[in-house]
Design a protein around this motif. Structure first.
Motif, PDB file in Angstrom:
ATOM      1  N   THR A  58       0.086  -0.979 -15.329  1.00  0.00           N
ATOM      2  CA  THR A  58      -1.128  -1.236 -15.856  1.00  0.00           C
ATOM      3  C   THR A  58      -1.716  -2.591 -14.914  1.00  0.00           C
ATOM      4  N   ASP A  59      -0.618  -3.280 -14.259  1.00  0.00           N
ATOM      5  CA  ASP A  59      -1.112  -4.540 -13.458  1.00  0.00           C
ATOM      6  C   ASP A  59      -0.342  -4.261 -12.041  1.00  0.00           C
ATOM      7  N   ASN A  60      -1.264  -4.242 -11.225  1.00  0.00           N
ATOM      8  CA  ASN A  60      -0.991  -3.890  -9.763  1.00  0.00           C
ATOM      9  C   ASN A  60      -0.655  -5.142  -8.942  1.00  0.00           C
ATOM     10  N   SER A  61      -0.486  -6.338  -9.692  1.00  0.00           N
ATOM     11  CA  SER A  61      -0.371  -7.484  -8.956  1.00  0.00           C
ATOM     12  C   SER A  61       1.361  -7.785  -8.482  1.00  0.00           C
ATOM     13  N   ARG A  62       2.004  -6.761  -9.197  1.00  0.00           N
ATOM     14  CA  ARG A  62       3.543  -6.987  -8.770  1.00  0.00           C
ATOM     15  C   ARG A  62       4.136  -5.663  -8.963  1.00  0.00           C
ATOM     16  N   THR A  63       5.280  -5.560  -8.183  1.00  0.00           N
ATOM     17  CA  THR A  63       6.001  -4.161  -8.297  1.00  0.00           C
ATOM     18  C   THR A  63       7.608  -4.590  -8.629  1.00  0.00           C
ATOM     19  N   ILE A  64       7.756  -4.112  -9.820  1.00  0.00           N
ATOM     20  CA  ILE A  64       9.369  -4.055 -10.127  1.00  0.00           C
ATOM     21  C   ILE A  64      10.148  -2.860  -9.552  1.00  0.00           C
ATOM     22  N   LEU A 201       8.226   7.641 -21.119  1.00  0.00           N
ATOM     23  CA  LEU A 201       7.183   7.069 -20.605  1.00  0.00           C
ATOM     24  C   LEU A 201       5.986   8.079 -20.185  1.00  0.00           C
ATOM     25  N   HIS A 202       6.478   9.427 -19.513  1.00  0.00           N
ATOM     26  CA  HIS A 202       5.603  10.310 -19.387  1.00  0.00           C
ATOM     27  C   HIS A 202       5.178  11.109 -20.781  1.00  0.00           C
ATOM     28  N   ASP A 203       6.035  11.360 -21.433  1.00  0.00           N
ATOM     29  CA  ASP A 203       5.676  12.153 -22.843  1.00  0.00           C
ATOM     30  C   ASP A 203       4.714  11.195 -23.884  1.00  0.00           C
ATOM     31  N   GLU A 204       5.152   9.941 -23.795  1.00  0.00           N
ATOM     32  CA  GLU A 204       4.091   9.129 -24.842  1.00  0.00           C
ATOM     33  C   GLU A 204       3.001   8.355 -23.826  1.00  0.00           C
ATOM     34  N   GLN A 205       2.799   8.686 -22.471  1.00  0.00           N
ATOM     35  CA  GLN A 205       1.846   8.421 -22.032  1.00  0.00           C
ATOM     36  C   GLN A 205       1.572   6.917 -22.059  1.00  0.00           C
ATOM     37  N   ILE A 206       2.808   6.212 -21.725  1.00  0.00           N
ATOM     38  CA  ILE A 206       2.996   4.751 -21.595  1.00  0.00           C
ATOM     39  C   ILE A 206       2.974   4.280 -20.332  1.00  0.00           C
ATOM     40  N   LEU A 207       2.176   3.371 -19.620  1.00  0.00           N
ATOM     41  CA  LEU A 207       2.294   2.653 -18.623  1.00  0.00           C
ATOM     42  C   LEU A 207       3.431   1.454 -18.613  1.00  0.00           C
ATOM     43  N   PRO A 208       3.862   1.121 -17.700  1.00  0.00           N
ATOM     44  CA  PRO A 208       4.668  -0.058 -17.530  1.00  0.00           C
ATOM     45  C   PRO A 208       3.910  -1.165 -17.375  1.00  0.00           C
ATOM     46  N   GLN A 209       4.346  -2.280 -17.506  1.00  0.00           N
ATOM     47  CA  GLN A 209       3.458  -3.460 -17.328  1.00  0.00           C
ATOM     48  C   GLN A 209       2.960  -3.765 -15.927  1.00  0.00           C
ATOM     49  N   TYR A 210       4.092  -3.532 -15.156  1.00  0.00           N
ATOM     50  CA  TYR A 210       3.554  -3.623 -13.434  1.00  0.00           C
ATOM     51  C   TYR A 210       3.929  -2.237 -12.883  1.00  0.00           C
ATOM     52  N   ASN A 211       3.699  -1.964 -11.718  1.00  0.00           N
ATOM     53  CA  ASN A 211       4.182  -0.855 -10.994  1.00  0.00           C
ATOM     54  C   ASN A 211       5.535  -0.968 -10.701  1.00  0.00           C
ATOM     55  N   VAL A 212       6.124   0.006 -10.796  1.00  0.00           N
ATOM     56  CA  VAL A 212       7.880   0.105 -10.802  1.00  0.00           C
ATOM     57  C   VAL A 212       8.061   1.372  -9.369  1.00  0.00           C
ATOM     58  N   LYS A 213       9.111   0.905  -8.641  1.00  0.00           N
ATOM     59  CA  LYS A 213       9.724   1.881  -8.097  1.00  0.00           C
ATOM     60  C   LYS A 213      11.024   1.962  -8.258  1.00  0.00           C
ATOM     61  N   VAL A 214      11.235   3.170  -8.514  1.00  0.00           N
ATOM     62  CA  VAL A 214      12.661   3.523  -9.025  1.00  0.00           C
ATOM     63  C   VAL A 214      13.407   3.710  -7.636  1.00  0.00           C
ATOM     64  N   LEU A 215      14.591   3.203  -7.474  1.00  0.00           N
ATOM     65  CA  LEU A 215      15.333   3.283  -6.176  1.00  0.00           C
ATOM     66  C   LEU A 215      16.592   4.022  -6.352  1.00  0.00           C
ATOM     67  N   ILE A 216      16.704   5.074  -5.755  1.00  0.00           N
ATOM     68  CA  ILE A 216      18.019   5.990  -6.181  1.00  0.00           C
ATOM     69  C   ILE A 216      18.801   5.953  -4.735  1.00  0.00           C
ATOM     70  N   LEU A 339      11.962  -1.562 -22.659  1.00  0.00           N
ATOM     71  CA  LEU A 339      11.497  -2.500 -23.090  1.00  0.00           C
ATOM     72  C   LEU A 339      11.312  -3.889 -21.985  1.00  0.00           C
ATOM     73  N   TYR A 340      12.065  -3.787 -21.171  1.00  0.00           N
ATOM     74  CA  TYR A 340      12.074  -4.709 -19.925  1.00  0.00           C
ATOM     75  C   TYR A 340      10.783  -3.987 -18.975  1.00  0.00           C
ATOM     76  N   LEU A 341      10.686  -2.764 -19.114  1.00  0.00           N
ATOM     77  CA  LEU A 341       9.469  -2.184 -18.099  1.00  0.00           C
ATOM     78  C   LEU A 341       8.051  -2.601 -18.993  1.00  0.00           C
ATOM     79  N   THR A 342       8.130  -2.688 -20.061  1.00  0.00           N
ATOM     80  CA  THR A 342       6.848  -2.463 -20.949  1.00  0.00           C
ATOM     81  C   THR A 342       6.341  -3.915 -21.493  1.00  0.00           C
ATOM     82  N   HIS A 343       7.497  -4.845 -21.145  1.00  0.00           N
ATOM     83  CA  HIS A 343       7.040  -6.483 -21.676  1.00  0.00           C
ATOM     84  C   HIS A 343       7.067  -7.306 -20.717  1.00  0.00           C
TER      85      HIS A 343
END
Length: 343
Positions: A58-64, A201-216, A339-343
């Protein structure tokens, strides 16, 4: 929070059965890409072979950054012996005594596969006086192929060569009461945990607080998995196995929060936030110091990235051998990550 348990276990089982020792991860990364795209998330691959899954916030100011590694322990053909058996060199640090009598698969660079078994060079109690006492080392162990080979030339005719990968059977078992037993829960269990959260997150249509990049990551077990990360990431939460044993507080049923490992302490503010979230939401959790351990977050810090970093993971018993966890630990880990991604 309701997570799709069957989805998590299906992803876990699928990637566990896909051989992927460090440097030999192309097949499993194709599956990671497919899983990400099925959930509607963009995926890209780095030159190194690591994957990046983009999750808008929801907030593009940071990327986690959230990291986990899909590479595992394994071995390589060091040489072919005169009797056609294989000397090997470890990839990563599997505990060698646990490999004694384990099934394996040899992958040639000509796209052939052969089954085999790890044995000590004194495998029979009725023949060798030191069968029980011989130290299990690379020099005292070998791979015997399930092929009729009696000479080095016989094995070479199979197109097996030095440098071919030897992949260990994970022997995955998931019991009805929630126990998860397999090699390589470190760290494919964490990859499944992350996908469980992504599906939530997909099924519940929840957005993280900030942009997230999952690094595999695909080279964690040899120390340099996430040495490079995209420069827009300001902090990395590594999801990796939680340690169990000695005076550590963690069990298979907990999410472990690591305050410090052998690479040094993790970020104080991030770790404190994780502890506070776990407390406030009545999660089963433990805070521990890992005595012999480093993570992809450690590699990112050593790589000179200007980030904060923290580490969590489901408790895993008997690391680098035949490992064990429980779905309670998985669920607690998914809750804390969400919780961490949405708070």
């Amino acid at each position: 929070m309701n997570f799709d348990k069957q989805y998590v276990l299906d992803v876990l089982t699928d990637i566990l059965k896909t051989d992927s020792p460090s440097g030999f991860t192309h097949s499993v990364m194709q599956k990671i890409e497919t899983y990400a795209q099925e959930l509607g998330f963009a995926f890209e691959m780095t030159e190194k072979g690591n994957g990046i899954i983009m999750v808008p916030g929801t907030d593009n100011s940071r990327t986690i950054g959230v990291s986990a590694h899909v590479d595992t322990l394994g071995a390589m053909v060091r040489s072919i012996k005169s009797n056609g058996r294989l000397a090997f060199s470890r990839v990563g640090g599997p505990i060698l005594p646990t490999l004694d009598s384990e099934q394996c698969t040899v992958y040639t660079r000509t796209n052939k596969t052969y089954s085999g078994t790890f044995f000590s060079t004194s495998p029979a109690i009725h023949v060798y006086n030191d069968a029980a006492t011989l130290e299990r080392t690379e020099e005292n162990m070998e791979v015997i192929l399930d092929e009729i080979v009696k000479t080095k030339e016989d094995t070479e005719k199979l197109e097996i060569a030095n440098g071919d990968y030897i992949c260990i059977d994970p022997k995955t078992v998931i019991t009805e009461n929630g126990f998860i037993k397999s090699r390589f829960l470190d760290d494919k269990l964490s990859v499944a945990i992350i996908f469980g959260v992504l599906k939530y997150l997909h099924d519940e249509q929840i957005l993280p607080q900030y942009n997230v990049k999952v690094l595999i990551s695909t080279f964690e077990e040899v120390g340099h998995g996430m040495a490079y990360i995209p420069n827009d990431i300001s902090e990395v939460l590594a999801v990796d196995m939680g340690c169990i044993g000695k005076d550590l507080a963690c069990s298979e049923y907990d999410v472990s929060i690591c305050a410090k490992d052998s690479s040094g302490p993790y970020d104080y503010a991030m770790t404190t936030k994780l502890i506070e979230l776990a407390k406030a939401n009545d999660l089963q959790y433990a805070v521990d110091i890992y005595p012999s351990y480093s993570s992809d977050a450690s590699a990112a810090l050593r790589g000179g990235n200007n980030i904060r970093a923290a580490l969590i993971g489901s408790g895993v018993f008997a690391s680098h051998g035949y490992e064990r966890s429980h779905y309670q630990g998985v669920e607690n880990s998914m809750k804390l990550l969400a919780l961490y991604l949405t708070h």
